[in-house]
Design an enzyme around this catalytic site. Structure first.
Site, short mmCIF file in Angstrom:
data_model
loop_
_atom_site.label_atom_id
_atom_site.label_comp_id
_atom_site.label_asym_id
_atom_site.label_seq_id
_atom_site.Cartn_x
_atom_site.Cartn_y
_atom_site.Cartn_z
N VAL A 285 141.09 59.49 9.82
CA VAL A 285 142.35 58.94 10.31
C VAL A 285 142.11 57.70 11.16
O VAL A 285 141.12 57.62 11.88
CB VAL A 285 143.16 60.00 11.10
CG1 VAL A 285 142.40 60.48 12.32
CG2 VAL A 285 144.53 59.50 11.48
N CYS A 286 143.00 56.74 11.01
CA CYS A 286 143.03 55.56 11.88
C CYS A 286 144.49 55.29 12.20
O CYS A 286 145.34 56.17 12.03
CB CYS A 286 142.34 54.36 11.24
SG CYS A 286 143.20 53.67 9.81
N ARG A 287 144.83 54.10 12.61
CA ARG A 287 146.22 53.79 12.97
C ARG A 287 147.14 53.85 11.76
O ARG A 287 148.19 54.50 11.79
CB ARG A 287 146.29 52.41 13.62
CG ARG A 287 147.67 52.03 14.10
CD ARG A 287 147.66 50.70 14.84
NE ARG A 287 148.94 50.45 15.46
CZ ARG A 287 149.97 49.89 14.84
NH1 ARG A 287 149.87 49.52 13.58
NH2 ARG A 287 151.11 49.71 15.47
#
Length: 116
Positions: free
Chosen positions: A67-69
């Site tokens: 997960v990232c932004r």
């Protein structure tokens, strides 16, 4: 495999508290300031730039959710891990979608968690 054709998972398909699911390893690849502002409780923070040096911290026996932004950086990480034999999936829409759907977050700073 490239970042545009990696396995993905929808926020709705994950438990609201993935920390309570020992079949998942949530890998947050954002920068330290992004992590501190708000992240999924129980996620492990390994910034994308540190991934290769810390690769042994990522279990091979568990499904990895990167997960990232927004899902772009984590898609590249997912491609790298999948090419290396991990059961890796990108969180579609990243933390933006997680927060938009009202999923719980925690922060390392005072105040309410938010997506930076």
């Amino acid at each position: 495999m490239g970042p545009d054709d990696v396995p993905t998972v929808l926020v709705e398909d994950l438990p609201a508290d993935p920390a309570g699911d020992d079949t998942l390893f949530v890998l947050d690849v954002r920068e330290p300031d992004e992590w501190a502002a708000g992240h999924i409780d129980g996620a492990v923070h390994i910034p994308m730039g540190e991934l290769v040096a810390r690769i042994e911290e990522i279990p091979r026996s568990t499904r990895v959710i990167a997960v990232c932004r927004s899902g772009r950086r984590s898609a590249a990480v997912t491609a790298y891990l999948a090419d290396g034999g991990w059961d890796a999936h990108n969180l579609d829409g990243g933390m933006i979608t997680w927060a938009a759907l009202g999923r719980p977050m925690t922060a390392d700073t005072p105040g309410a968690p938010f997506v930076l």
